[in-house]
Design a protein around this motif. Structure first.
Motif, PDB file in Angstrom:
ATOM      1  N   LEU A 140      42.419  27.049  57.521  1.00  0.00           N
ATOM      2  CA  LEU A 140      43.815  27.182  57.551  1.00  0.00           C
ATOM      3  C   LEU A 140      44.484  27.340  56.199  1.00  0.00           C
ATOM      4  O   LEU A 140      45.367  28.311  56.147  1.00  0.00           O
ATOM      5  CB  LEU A 140      44.431  26.053  58.283  1.00  0.00           C
ATOM      6  CG  LEU A 140      45.939  25.966  58.542  1.00  0.00           C
ATOM      7  CD1 LEU A 140      46.042  27.344  59.502  1.00  0.00           C
ATOM      8  CD2 LEU A 140      46.406  24.822  59.245  1.00  0.00           C
ATOM      9  N   ALA A 193      48.424  21.341  60.204  1.00  0.00           N
ATOM     10  CA  ALA A 193      48.485  22.360  61.037  1.00  0.00           C
ATOM     11  C   ALA A 193      49.895  22.222  62.006  1.00  0.00           C
ATOM     12  O   ALA A 193      50.286  23.361  62.079  1.00  0.00           O
ATOM     13  CB  ALA A 193      47.342  22.236  62.245  1.00  0.00           C
ATOM     14  N   VAL A 196      52.553  23.624  59.461  1.00  0.00           N
ATOM     15  CA  VAL A 196      52.436  25.250  59.157  1.00  0.00           C
ATOM     16  C   VAL A 196      53.031  25.569  60.333  1.00  0.00           C
ATOM     17  O   VAL A 196      53.871  26.885  60.331  1.00  0.00           O
ATOM     18  CB  VAL A 196      51.119  25.589  59.115  1.00  0.00           C
ATOM     19  CG1 VAL A 196      51.145  27.087  59.052  1.00  0.00           C
ATOM     20  CG2 VAL A 196      50.679  25.009  57.435  1.00  0.00           C
ATOM     21  N   SER A 197      52.797  25.252  61.349  1.00  0.00           N
ATOM     22  CA  SER A 197      53.241  25.906  62.819  1.00  0.00           C
ATOM     23  C   SER A 197      54.700  26.073  62.958  1.00  0.00           C
ATOM     24  O   SER A 197      55.447  27.008  63.070  1.00  0.00           O
ATOM     25  CB  SER A 197      52.700  25.313  64.150  1.00  0.00           C
ATOM     26  OG  SER A 197      53.073  25.710  65.324  1.00  0.00           O
ATOM     27  N   SER A 229      47.579  28.516  63.051  1.00  0.00           N
ATOM     28  CA  SER A 229      47.690  27.001  63.005  1.00  0.00           C
ATOM     29  C   SER A 229      47.681  26.424  64.173  1.00  0.00           C
ATOM     30  O   SER A 229      47.299  25.155  64.606  1.00  0.00           O
ATOM     31  CB  SER A 229      49.157  26.694  62.293  1.00  0.00           C
ATOM     32  OG  SER A 229      50.297  27.310  63.312  1.00  0.00           O
TER      33      SER A 229
END
Length: 251
Positions: A140, A193, A196-197, A229
């Protein structure tokens, strides 16, 4: 406050409960504090547990990208892709897909999630046991760096307005209210994650490109980053659940 998908929260908290951490009722309350009514969730979770399941897992599919979703019929597939999330169990097979709605009068609305059960094939345990949080994190982070380069080449700032920046900054470094029993490395990857999403989603809503063509290129890069993500978020959650269920050592 932005939250992780409901299925991610339920998978983590219920697997923790099944490992003896809390009661099932408390797990659902901790996972869905923002939801006023659920239907079809607790009953199916109890059935899965009574039939010997030790972990609840999560998939975060989308139309055209069914990564992580167990093999199931077309109705279940379409429902999960439209919802963007689903719970499943690996041993017996089975799927729960949420449908979110509101109820009540204007100004006093409540949030409701109905969970529909579907048949799904079992998932080979080695697919879950092979998930390694450190590898997920490295992948990622590489994808994030690539997206930054792509956005720099397009020009403009995806998070140009102050509200967008504040929304992303608010979630940086937080634990997203997950069980303390989660393995630390998996928790770190889930938080990364999720952030980031969220950043990608906010960037898609706040135009910062200099031209229409640039805006489309920027949107393509952000949508790709968001999907990456989400895949990482599901995989890291499943790795954590596998560890809490005792399938693999905590890592």
């Amino acid at each position: 406050m932005p939250e992780l998908p409901a299925s991610v929260r339920v998978a983590a908290w219920v697997t923790h409960a099944w490992a003896g951490g809390v009661t099932l009722t408390e797990a659902v309350e901790r996972a869905l504090p923002d939801v006023d009514h659920t239907e079809g969730l607790v009953e199916q979770l109890r059935l899965w547990r009574d039939l010997g399941e030790a972990a609840v897992l999560v998939a975060l599919p989308s139309p055209g990208d069914l990564a992580g979703l167990p093999r199931c019929g077309p109705i279940a597939t379409d429902a999960a892709a439209d919802a963007g999330e689903a719970l499943y169990v690996a041993g017996l097979g089975g799927l729960l897909v949420p449908s979110v709605s509101t109820f009540g009068s204007a100004g006093a609305e409540g949030l409701r999630i109905d969970w529909m059960a579907h048949d799904a094939d079992p998932v080979p345990p080695h697919r879950i046991e092979a998930l390694e949080p450190s590898q997920l994190e490295r992948h990622l982070r590489r994808r994030l760096l690539l997206a930054i380069d792509e956005l720099d080449a397009v020009g403009g700032t995806p998070w140009a307005d102050e509200i967008a920046r504040d929304l992303v900054d608010e979630r940086l470094g937080t634990d997203w209210a997950l069980p303390t029993a989660l393995p630390e490395r998996a928790r770190k990857v889930i938080a990364l994650a999720g952030t980031v999403s969220l950043a990608a989603e906010v960037g898609l809503q706040a135009s910062g490109a200099l031209t229409a063509a640039g805006d489309e290129s920027r949107a393509v890069a952000l949508r790709s980053l968001r999907r990456e993500s989400e895949r990482t978020l599901a995989d890291a959650t499943n790795a954590a659940c596998a560890a809490m269920a005792g399938w693999v050592p905590s890592r």
